[in-house]
Design an enzyme around this catalytic site. Structure first.
Site, short mmCIF file in Angstrom:
data_model
loop_
_atom_site.label_atom_id
_atom_site.label_comp_id
_atom_site.label_asym_id
_atom_site.label_seq_id
_atom_site.Cartn_x
_atom_site.Cartn_y
_atom_site.Cartn_z
N GLU A 1 -16.16 42.94 -6.97
CA GLU A 1 -15.09 43.05 -7.97
C GLU A 1 -15.69 43.36 -9.34
O GLU A 1 -16.75 42.85 -9.70
CB GLU A 1 -14.32 41.73 -8.03
CG GLU A 1 -13.21 41.68 -9.07
CD GLU A 1 -12.58 40.30 -9.21
OE1 GLU A 1 -11.43 40.23 -9.69
OE2 GLU A 1 -13.23 39.30 -8.86
N LYS B 1 -4.94 44.59 -8.11
CA LYS B 1 -4.97 43.17 -7.76
C LYS B 1 -3.61 42.52 -7.99
O LYS B 1 -3.08 42.53 -9.10
CB LYS B 1 -6.05 42.48 -8.60
CG LYS B 1 -6.29 41.01 -8.27
CD LYS B 1 -7.41 40.48 -9.16
CE LYS B 1 -7.77 39.05 -8.85
NZ LYS B 1 -8.83 38.55 -9.77
N CYS C 1 -10.49 39.33 -4.77
CA CYS C 1 -10.83 37.97 -5.18
C CYS C 1 -9.72 36.93 -4.98
O CYS C 1 -9.50 36.45 -3.88
CB CYS C 1 -11.32 37.99 -6.63
SG CYS C 1 -12.37 36.57 -7.07
#
Length: 260
Positions: A44, A110, A144
């Protein structure tokens, strides 16, 4: 359609908020991969570390990093994926990009911005789940904090690989280990997580634990837990088909839709 997918997991330390130096370091690492692979996975925010100062590192989808990724993917004849800070329409995104050797780019923003760090105040959250079809493999990219939300990752599309890139800190690394394994088991897919190592500019420590789990939740990689390194894993379509046909757990999954 490829019956196998060979994936390189790159576990790296990141230079804080320095895209040029990070690109140079990854170029050196990728150049040392001696065997042919289908996919290279970076962490990431691989150009900067997990920063809340996007104005200093953000790029456009035509910026230097995207041009670098396209050139590298073509040279290595391998897709490359990871997330970086993208600026678009006066918004910042923590965007996962999947760059194919042909130059095709698929992106995923995300969905679950990390509220504990204030990411939700700085980055615009994505709203769309993405499934990538690459060499006959259906790949679901996540970033994540998405790992903590199983409903978002629910395998309603019969994907083959669930893929997480992360800056997941050492104090909560047990959750990373447990949830990666759980996502593989519950979705009957391969699950790969690539995390960083080292200290960031806020003195947060990262211990890696990048890993690849098969549909039974067995770890099949040999990535060193807390060191920089590259590990290559081979995914087998026959493994997925065998256990989905034998166990048929996905036939009993819940049927529901998400409101986003």
């Amino acid at each position: 359609m490829a019956t196998q997918l060979k994936v390189a997991l790159i576990q790296a330390d990141l230079v804080w908020e320095n895209p040029a130096e990070n690109r140079e370091n990854f170029s050196k690492t990728i150049d040392q991969i001696s065997e042919d692979v289908d996919l290279i996975v970076l962490p990431e925010m691989f150009t900067s570390g997990f920063t809340m100062h996007p104005e200093s590192v953000s790029e456009t989808m035509d910026g230097e990093t995207m041009q670098w990724l396209k050139k590298l993917a073509k040279e290595k004849n391998s897709a490359i994926t990871g997330s970086l800070v993208i600026r678009e329409n006066d918004n910042f995104f923590n965007r996962s990009v999947f760059v194919e050797p042909s130059g095709t780019i698929i992106s995923y923003d995300k969905k679950h911005t990390f509220t504990l760090a204030g990411e939700h105040k700085i980055y615009k959250a994505g709203t769309k789940k993405v499934i990538i079809d690459y060499k006959g493999w259906k790949i679901c990219p996540m970033v994540c904090y998405d790992l903590r939300f199983p409903v978002w990752a629910r395998n309603t599309q019969d994907y083959d690989l669930l893929l997480y890139v992360a800056n997941w800190p050492k104090p909560r690394i047990n959750a990373w280990d447990a949830l990666l394994k759980a996502r593989a088991i519950e979705n009957m897919s391969y699950c790969i997580g690539v995390n960083r190592v080292g200290l960031d500019g806020n003195d947060h420590e990262y211990s890696g634990h990048s890993a690849c789990y098969n549909v039974l939740g067995n770890r099949i990689d040999a990535t060193p837990f807390e060191k920089e390194g590259v590990d290559i894993v081979t995914l087998e379509k026959s493994h997925i088909n065998k256990y989905r046909e034998k166990l048929q757990f996905l036939n009993d999954r819940d049927d529901f839709s998400l409101k986003v």
